[in-house]
Design a protein around this motif. Sequence first.
Motif, PDB file in Angstrom:
ATOM      1  N   ALA A 636      -7.252 -10.715 -12.383  1.00  0.00           N
ATOM      2  CA  ALA A 636      -5.966 -10.010 -12.455  1.00  0.00           C
ATOM      3  C   ALA A 636      -4.842 -10.963 -12.849  1.00  0.00           C
ATOM      4  CB  ALA A 636      -5.658  -9.345 -11.120  1.00  0.00           C
ATOM      5  N   LEU A 637      -4.797 -12.145 -12.246  1.00  0.00           N
ATOM      6  CA  LEU A 637      -3.737 -13.102 -12.585  1.00  0.00           C
ATOM      7  C   LEU A 637      -3.910 -13.624 -14.004  1.00  0.00           C
ATOM      8  CD1 LEU A 637      -3.290 -15.128  -9.265  1.00  0.00           C
ATOM      9  CD2 LEU A 637      -1.989 -13.157 -10.094  1.00  0.00           C
ATOM     10  N   ASP A 638      -5.142 -13.818 -14.433  1.00  0.00           N
ATOM     11  CA  ASP A 638      -5.365 -14.241 -15.817  1.00  0.00           C
ATOM     12  C   ASP A 638      -4.869 -13.182 -16.805  1.00  0.00           C
ATOM     13  OD1 ASP A 638      -6.474 -16.659 -15.109  1.00  0.00           O
ATOM     14  OD2 ASP A 638      -8.547 -15.953 -15.224  1.00  0.00           O
ATOM     15  N   GLY A 639      -4.924 -11.912 -16.402  1.00  0.00           N
ATOM     16  CA  GLY A 639      -4.504 -10.818 -17.273  1.00  0.00           C
ATOM     17  C   GLY A 639      -3.116 -10.296 -16.986  1.00  0.00           C
ATOM     18  N   TYR A 640      -2.328 -11.015 -16.175  1.00  0.00           N
ATOM     19  CA  TYR A 640      -0.960 -10.642 -15.817  1.00  0.00           C
ATOM     20  C   TYR A 640      -0.892  -9.308 -15.072  1.00  0.00           C
ATOM     21  CZ  TYR A 640      -0.353 -14.156 -19.445  1.00  0.00           C
ATOM     22  OH  TYR A 640      -0.457 -15.301 -20.199  1.00  0.00           O
ATOM     23  N   ALA A 641      -1.988  -8.906 -14.446  1.00  0.00           N
ATOM     24  CA  ALA A 641      -2.019  -7.655 -13.672  1.00  0.00           C
ATOM     25  C   ALA A 641      -1.656  -7.977 -12.227  1.00  0.00           C
ATOM     26  CB  ALA A 641      -3.395  -7.002 -13.770  1.00  0.00           C
ATOM     27  N   PHE A 642      -0.398  -8.306 -12.000  1.00  0.00           N
ATOM     28  CA  PHE A 642       0.044  -8.790 -10.696  1.00  0.00           C
ATOM     29  C   PHE A 642      -0.118  -7.734  -9.604  1.00  0.00           C
ATOM     30  CE2 PHE A 642       2.574 -10.985 -13.986  1.00  0.00           C
ATOM     31  CZ  PHE A 642       2.098 -12.268 -13.775  1.00  0.00           C
ATOM     32  N   GLY A 643       0.159  -6.483  -9.935  1.00  0.00           N
ATOM     33  CA  GLY A 643      -0.003  -5.420  -8.946  1.00  0.00           C
ATOM     34  C   GLY A 643      -1.448  -5.260  -8.515  1.00  0.00           C
ATOM     35  N   VAL A 644      -2.384  -5.415  -9.437  1.00  0.00           N
ATOM     36  CA  VAL A 644      -3.814  -5.318  -9.105  1.00  0.00           C
ATOM     37  C   VAL A 644      -4.195  -6.442  -8.146  1.00  0.00           C
ATOM     38  CG1 VAL A 644      -6.147  -5.493 -10.051  1.00  0.00           C
ATOM     39  CG2 VAL A 644      -4.408  -4.162 -11.254  1.00  0.00           C
ATOM     40  N   ALA A 645      -3.721  -7.658  -8.409  1.00  0.00           N
ATOM     41  CA  ALA A 645      -4.020  -8.793  -7.532  1.00  0.00           C
ATOM     42  C   ALA A 645      -3.484  -8.546  -6.127  1.00  0.00           C
ATOM     43  CB  ALA A 645      -3.418 -10.067  -8.113  1.00  0.00           C
ATOM     44  N   ALA A 646      -2.243  -8.078  -6.033  1.00  0.00           N
ATOM     45  CA  ALA A 646      -1.635  -7.842  -4.726  1.00  0.00           C
ATOM     46  C   ALA A 646      -2.378  -6.753  -3.957  1.00  0.00           C
ATOM     47  CB  ALA A 646      -0.165  -7.465  -4.897  1.00  0.00           C
ATOM     48  N   ASP A 647      -2.741  -5.670  -4.630  1.00  0.00           N
ATOM     49  CA  ASP A 647      -3.462  -4.583  -3.959  1.00  0.00           C
ATOM     50  C   ASP A 647      -4.826  -5.052  -3.464  1.00  0.00           C
ATOM     51  OD1 ASP A 647      -1.449  -2.755  -4.224  1.00  0.00           O
ATOM     52  OD2 ASP A 647      -2.316  -1.722  -5.950  1.00  0.00           O
ATOM     53  N   ALA A 648      -5.527  -5.846  -4.278  1.00  0.00           N
ATOM     54  CA  ALA A 648      -6.846  -6.339  -3.884  1.00  0.00           C
ATOM     55  C   ALA A 648      -6.741  -7.219  -2.642  1.00  0.00           C
ATOM     56  CB  ALA A 648      -7.483  -7.119  -5.034  1.00  0.00           C
ATOM     57  N   LEU A 649      -5.707  -8.047  -2.586  1.00  0.00           N
ATOM     58  CA  LEU A 649      -5.511  -8.911  -1.427  1.00  0.00           C
ATOM     59  C   LEU A 649      -5.168  -8.115  -0.179  1.00  0.00           C
ATOM     60  CD1 LEU A 649      -3.650 -11.810  -3.218  1.00  0.00           C
ATOM     61  CD2 LEU A 649      -5.764 -12.032  -1.903  1.00  0.00           C
ATOM     62  N   LEU A 650      -4.298  -7.148  -0.332  1.00  0.00           N
ATOM     63  CA  LEU A 650      -3.923  -6.316   0.814  1.00  0.00           C
ATOM     64  C   LEU A 650      -5.143  -5.571   1.347  1.00  0.00           C
ATOM     65  CD1 LEU A 650      -1.033  -4.855   2.064  1.00  0.00           C
ATOM     66  CD2 LEU A 650      -2.250  -2.959   1.043  1.00  0.00           C
ATOM     67  N   ASP A 651      -5.908  -4.989   0.440  1.00  0.00           N
ATOM     68  CA  ASP A 651      -7.072  -4.206   0.858  1.00  0.00           C
ATOM     69  C   ASP A 651      -8.080  -5.079   1.589  1.00  0.00           C
ATOM     70  OD1 ASP A 651      -8.693  -1.641   0.607  1.00  0.00           O
ATOM     71  OD2 ASP A 651     -10.061  -3.093  -0.305  1.00  0.00           O
ATOM     72  N   PHE A 652      -8.403  -6.239   1.034  1.00  0.00           N
ATOM     73  CA  PHE A 652      -9.417  -7.085   1.663  1.00  0.00           C
ATOM     74  C   PHE A 652      -8.903  -7.711   2.963  1.00  0.00           C
ATOM     75  CE2 PHE A 652     -11.332 -11.262   2.363  1.00  0.00           C
ATOM     76  CZ  PHE A 652     -12.650 -10.884   2.539  1.00  0.00           C
ATOM     77  N   ALA A 653      -7.708  -8.302   2.902  1.00  0.00           N
ATOM     78  CA  ALA A 653      -7.206  -9.036   4.066  1.00  0.00           C
ATOM     79  C   ALA A 653      -6.914  -8.113   5.244  1.00  0.00           C
ATOM     80  CB  ALA A 653      -5.952  -9.819   3.686  1.00  0.00           C
ATOM     81  N   TRP A 654      -6.314  -6.988   4.963  1.00  0.00           N
ATOM     82  CA  TRP A 654      -5.930  -6.079   6.050  1.00  0.00           C
ATOM     83  C   TRP A 654      -7.121  -5.245   6.516  1.00  0.00           C
ATOM     84  CZ3 TRP A 654      -0.422  -3.707   6.330  1.00  0.00           C
ATOM     85  CH2 TRP A 654      -0.287  -2.927   7.484  1.00  0.00           C
ATOM     86  N   TYR A 655      -7.712  -4.501   5.588  1.00  0.00           N
ATOM     87  CA  TYR A 655      -8.675  -3.467   5.986  1.00  0.00           C
ATOM     88  C   TYR A 655     -10.099  -3.988   6.181  1.00  0.00           C
ATOM     89  CZ  TYR A 655      -4.684  -0.723   4.550  1.00  0.00           C
ATOM     90  OH  TYR A 655      -3.404  -0.224   4.420  1.00  0.00           O
ATOM     91  N   HIS A 656     -10.435  -5.113   5.570  1.00  0.00           N
ATOM     92  CA  HIS A 656     -11.769  -5.666   5.769  1.00  0.00           C
ATOM     93  C   HIS A 656     -11.745  -6.804   6.781  1.00  0.00           C
ATOM     94  CE1 HIS A 656     -12.336  -3.378   2.092  1.00  0.00           C
ATOM     95  NE2 HIS A 656     -13.631  -3.491   2.240  1.00  0.00           N
ATOM     96  N   TYR A 657     -10.909  -7.804   6.510  1.00  0.00           N
ATOM     97  CA  TYR A 657     -10.899  -8.969   7.394  1.00  0.00           C
ATOM     98  C   TYR A 657     -10.293  -8.644   8.755  1.00  0.00           C
ATOM     99  CZ  TYR A 657      -9.947 -13.710   9.081  1.00  0.00           C
ATOM    100  OH  TYR A 657      -9.889 -14.853   9.838  1.00  0.00           O
ATOM    101  N   CYS A 658      -9.058  -8.124   8.772  1.00  0.00           N
ATOM    102  CA  CYS A 658      -8.369  -7.892  10.048  1.00  0.00           C
ATOM    103  C   CYS A 658      -8.946  -6.701  10.823  1.00  0.00           C
ATOM    104  CB  CYS A 658      -6.874  -7.687   9.812  1.00  0.00           C
ATOM    105  SG  CYS A 658      -6.014  -9.146   9.190  1.00  0.00           S
ATOM    106  N   ASP A 659      -9.159  -5.582  10.136  1.00  0.00           N
ATOM    107  CA  ASP A 659      -9.564  -4.369  10.858  1.00  0.00           C
ATOM    108  C   ASP A 659     -11.040  -4.347  11.225  1.00  0.00           C
ATOM    109  OD1 ASP A 659      -7.004  -3.492  10.727  1.00  0.00           O
ATOM    110  OD2 ASP A 659      -7.354  -1.865   9.312  1.00  0.00           O
ATOM    111  N   TRP A 660     -11.888  -4.975  10.417  1.00  0.00           N
ATOM    112  CA  TRP A 660     -13.324  -4.891  10.677  1.00  0.00           C
ATOM    113  C   TRP A 660     -13.940  -6.210  11.106  1.00  0.00           C
ATOM    114  CZ3 TRP A 660     -16.527  -0.694  10.952  1.00  0.00           C
ATOM    115  CH2 TRP A 660     -15.978   0.535  10.554  1.00  0.00           C
ATOM    116  N   TYR A 661     -13.718  -7.265  10.318  1.00  0.00           N
ATOM    117  CA  TYR A 661     -14.429  -8.502  10.644  1.00  0.00           C
ATOM    118  C   TYR A 661     -13.943  -9.129  11.941  1.00  0.00           C
ATOM    119  CZ  TYR A 661     -16.540 -13.073  10.404  1.00  0.00           C
ATOM    120  OH  TYR A 661     -17.252 -14.214  10.722  1.00  0.00           O
TER     121      TYR A 661
END
Length: 873
Positions: A636-661
């Motif tokens: 995403a950062l290589d392709g200037y898709a900043f919103g995609v990068a931010a959403d991917a981080l939010l989804d993984f960090a919040w909903y996978h790492y914090c909520d489940w792991y």
Amino acid sequence: MQTEPRTAELPKTYDPAAVEARRYAEWLASGVFHDEPDPARPPFIISMPPPNITGRAHLGHASTYTAMDILTRYHRMLGENADWLPGQDHAAIATEAVLVRELAKEGLTREGLGREKFLERAWQWREEYGFALYEQFRTLGFGPDWERDRFTMDPGLSAAVVRVFVELYREGSIYRGTRLVNWDPDSQSTLSDAEVDDEERDGFLWQIRYPSADGSFSIEVATTRPETMLGDTAVAVHPDDERYAALVGKRVILPLVGRAIPIVADAAVERDFGTGAVKVTPAHDALDNEIGERHGLAMPSVIGFDGKITDEAPAAYRGLDRFDARRAVVRDLEATGALVSVTPRRHVVPISSRSGAIVEPLLSLQWFCKMQALAAPALEAHRSGRIRFVPERFGRTFEYWLENIRDWNVSRQVWWGHRMPVWYLPSGEPIVAETEEEALRIARASHGTSDLTRDPDTLDTWFSSGLWPFSILGWPDRTPELEHWYPNQVLVTGREIIFLWVARMVMLGLKFAGDIPFRDVFIAPLVFDDKGRKMSKSLGNVIDPMDLIAKYGADATRFGTVRQMRLESRELRFDVRFVEKAREFNNKMWNALRYVRSLPEGLPHANQLPPAAELSLADRWILSGLHATVVTVTEALDGYAFGVAADALLDFAWYHYCDWYIEATKVQTPTRAAVLSFVLSTIARLLHPIEPFVTEEIWQALPHDGKTIVTASWPDPEEIPVDLEAAARYESLRAVVAKVRDLRAELGLAPREKMTIDVPPALDADARALLALHAHATIVEAPALENTTQLADPLLAATPRAPSALLRERYRKDIARLDAEVERLTTMLANEAFTSKASPQAVAKNRDKLAAYEDERARTRRGLETLSTEDGR
């Protein structure tokens, strides 16, 4: 495994105000934003679009400049020779307007002060107020190489400007001539197109009758500027307009003036505008000027540089302000019977973005630069793919401007700026030289005189900023910076200056630096409010990023803004709820850090993972997800898709790492501390380019190498183990938990009210423990499931159920409710008073409802009977 010693407890909540200024001061003191040219590393260079010294931070900066900061931090972490080169633009007209207003408060004028004293005040003002925007940039967390800060009027950059002007003049590309320009009567200067705003305003369309000399015919024209008719030299019609074909070549009398003017045919006329016949005023309209050039028309200037009617108009109007003259002309046209009609009309008016005055197109003796020869190589650079626009559609805008380019008016009538390197002989002949000494030598040698007068004008601000990518690197000297850092890798800017700045940098870079100035041009979206409206004080919808930072922090402001940046969208409709969500996200990450730091076993010294064979099911699932997230964010950062990068981080960090792991690690395993720390540290590095402050705090609180996350390495997905089979198993487990939660919601049970999950005997203890934890359920071994399933993963056979007593009570309540509905509808449909009066559709609808209730009641009764049978068994 050795562990980190327990350290002081972290605050219970994350406080950006206590972190951000402190961390930024540390970064400045350590010099982490500075780099030197290093041929051993690939360069990644961004030249900051130089903001005006009069500027203040707005949401456009929060998006456009945040993108530059993200890219620089990211490529630095990749190990590249990354540097973000800052600088400011002197913004000639805007700055001079500010200074004139400041002087007026003291009862002074520019002319009364004199040029030398005025420029002294300008430099003083720049030192006192010109750096306010930089302080706001620091508050936003921007990390350019402040040691390399440049100003468009620095000595080196000024010398480059003069060198380019002189070289273009000597090759014949710069010339002096009288042409139509944008004139600001208030600031008394020409303006570039970028300094003219097209604003829709309510006005009128006046229709005027122009009679023939012999009275045999007349022609009607329509105009929104009747005062300019005093300078009409023709009436134009479209050559294919049959209504006027017989009149072309004939003459009409210009009302109020009495001058005979021709009727000409020109394809530029819009047949659908007004009557299809237009007045031609070559000295006061760009299109009319082109028509005048094609037909050899006279070009009298009836509006002067002071905005008043000149002596080229009839005596009755001379000296009147242009708008007073409009009223007088309309009055006189009406009195003479030449005014046919007046119609309210909303139309576009050119407004000076510097003074707010209505701009006048006027003929003026100015300096111009020929552009066609410069444009051709720039067009080829884009068409060959050497320059790429992101999104691609803006490349078409770039080409359109270059294909339709006109000569560039480069002179301005202000004092603040680069003074024209032009001196005039007594005869008026110009001498162009890099210095006054050189001009004097030429004058003495060629003309036998030392009597020279310096041109008072200054160069268009865009002239100096057009050299920006190479002048800030030391051109014309072949500095190490110029050798290694030119061309830049990317330019981040707005669509409104694709021609005015981007195209000029490409043209001048190819001409003087020998190459394109940048490879990629990322066009940031325009920022509007959440309703799609332009932000303005009158609407009360302006959002100051400094206010957002005071309330939510710089990280949350950046992250919330970036999440709304979409490549496919032309605009960013700013919604503050994204910033609020970002603040919640940061608090979530902070709580995760506190949990990791609180583990009784402590954290391993080295931020390394245990051997793969020792990892639990949850470990392998979260690491597989981390691997995928690293890949997604990097792409995403290589392709200037900043919103995609931010959403991917939010989804993984919040909903996978914090909520489940994190929940899964409450089943203690020997590996949990190492994996928790490793994943959180990796998340911090992935998130750092977008949220620099909170990630520094997290990274510093975990085992790490190095002094700051700013210079930490970007995560390598090859170093993160992937176990797709384990990931699939954990997803199966999550599916079972989802079924439990759905059943609990269906039965109206509290989240912590115990339920039961029947599992096959083959299900391993690790999975059983995780199911019990996540679902808050009792795990019961059900041999029957082992015998009936052929599924490879025993998790797929796990079946949730509620306690029998709860189910029985729920079934009985449902049956009682359904009994009541069936009885009500049966009674209604048996009542002839209802069936005879109601429409057939209403009767049929209620019969369908009754059938549905009866079916549902039968299913519920069977469920109750089955439950009773199982209990009896």
